[in-house]
Scaffold this motif. Sequence first.
Motif, PDB file in Angstrom:
ATOM      1  N   LYS A   1       0.621  -0.931   0.066  1.00  0.00           N
ATOM      2  CA  LYS A   1       0.092  -0.198  -0.208  1.00  0.00           C
ATOM      3  C   LYS A   1       1.064   1.108  -0.489  1.00  0.00           C
ATOM      4  N   ASN A   2       1.929   1.038   0.446  1.00  0.00           N
ATOM      5  CA  ASN A   2       2.657   2.085   0.721  1.00  0.00           C
ATOM      6  C   ASN A   2       4.212   2.724  -0.267  1.00  0.00           C
ATOM      7  N   TRP A   3       4.641   1.381  -0.503  1.00  0.00           N
ATOM      8  CA  TRP A   3       5.883   1.800  -1.615  1.00  0.00           C
ATOM      9  C   TRP A   3       6.299   1.400  -2.616  1.00  0.00           C
ATOM     10  N   GLN A   4       6.517   1.988  -3.235  1.00  0.00           N
ATOM     11  CA  GLN A   4       7.122   1.762  -4.843  1.00  0.00           C
ATOM     12  C   GLN A   4       8.011   2.375  -4.866  1.00  0.00           C
ATOM     13  N   ILE A   5       8.618   1.437  -6.229  1.00  0.00           N
ATOM     14  CA  ILE A   5      10.182   1.521  -6.813  1.00  0.00           C
ATOM     15  C   ILE A   5       9.566   2.190  -8.288  1.00  0.00           C
ATOM     16  N   ASN A   6      10.496   3.099  -9.128  1.00  0.00           N
ATOM     17  CA  ASN A   6      10.062   3.455 -10.387  1.00  0.00           C
ATOM     18  C   ASN A   6      11.321   3.943 -11.027  1.00  0.00           C
ATOM     19  N   ALA A   7      11.060   4.482 -12.288  1.00  0.00           N
ATOM     20  CA  ALA A   7      11.771   4.299 -13.064  1.00  0.00           C
ATOM     21  C   ALA A   7      11.648   5.488 -14.000  1.00  0.00           C
ATOM     22  N   SER A   8      11.984   6.484 -15.281  1.00  0.00           N
ATOM     23  CA  SER A   8      11.073   7.094 -15.831  1.00  0.00           C
ATOM     24  C   SER A   8      12.561   8.024 -16.932  1.00  0.00           C
ATOM     25  N   TYR A   9      12.119   8.137 -17.718  1.00  0.00           N
ATOM     26  CA  TYR A   9      12.564   8.978 -18.881  1.00  0.00           C
ATOM     27  C   TYR A   9      11.668   9.449 -19.654  1.00  0.00           C
ATOM     28  N   GLN A  10      12.420  10.503 -19.927  1.00  0.00           N
ATOM     29  CA  GLN A  10      12.594  12.340 -20.485  1.00  0.00           C
ATOM     30  C   GLN A  10      13.146  12.012 -21.969  1.00  0.00           C
ATOM     31  N   PHE A  11      12.389  13.282 -22.136  1.00  0.00           N
ATOM     32  CA  PHE A  11      12.833  13.597 -24.106  1.00  0.00           C
ATOM     33  C   PHE A  11      12.688  15.168 -24.424  1.00  0.00           C
TER      34      PHE A  11
END
Length: 206
Positions: free
Chosen positions: A170-180
């Motif tokens: 419910k609380n913890w998340q891991i993420n990765a993102s990319y920007q162009f």
Amino acid sequence: MKKNVVTFLFAVGALIFSTQLWAQDKPVSFGFKVGTNLSNYRLGGDMNGFKSKMNFGGSVGGFIKYDLSTTFALQSGIDVYYKTSTLESKTDQSSYKFKSFGVEMPVYGIVQGELGGGKAFIGAGPYIGYGISAKSDGVNLFGKNGEIGKPAMNRFDYGVGGIIGYDFDKNWQINASYQFGLADLHKAKGGSMKSHGASIGIAYKF
């Protein structure tokens, strides 16, 4: 250029406002995130004599997620970033360290689903950014340059990006993102300089 930026800002603002209306009777979650990033610039025109190398930076921010259904959500937020990169000449040994500090506001359309004991998600959407500080070897790139009489770089940035991640509980998340980046940040005529980067981080939701 200014007209395009205003139009883009208006579109993003309208999208955020519409998601708030949709979210009145929908589950809404908030979160804080922190991460590390790698960034550089895509160069063109008169800037082709240089190459931009990725360096590490960091970011901290918050987000609001609107679950429109069990499989689709809209997420908006704001990130305060610190980015670094190195500009190296292709003809000699000279190099310049870029350091920038500013804020970015992404808006993602997210597809999500149960996976294992948590939830996986992937999304894409536009972002806008505003540079607070940009320096190269101590020179303020947003200040007026003595030779050309105007700033060397634009403060406003915009582009498209993507995000992928996993909610462990419910609380913890891991993420990765990319920007162009799509905005030309280089003020001088004949050259172009567009942002480019990726990040990975963790988030805490409530």
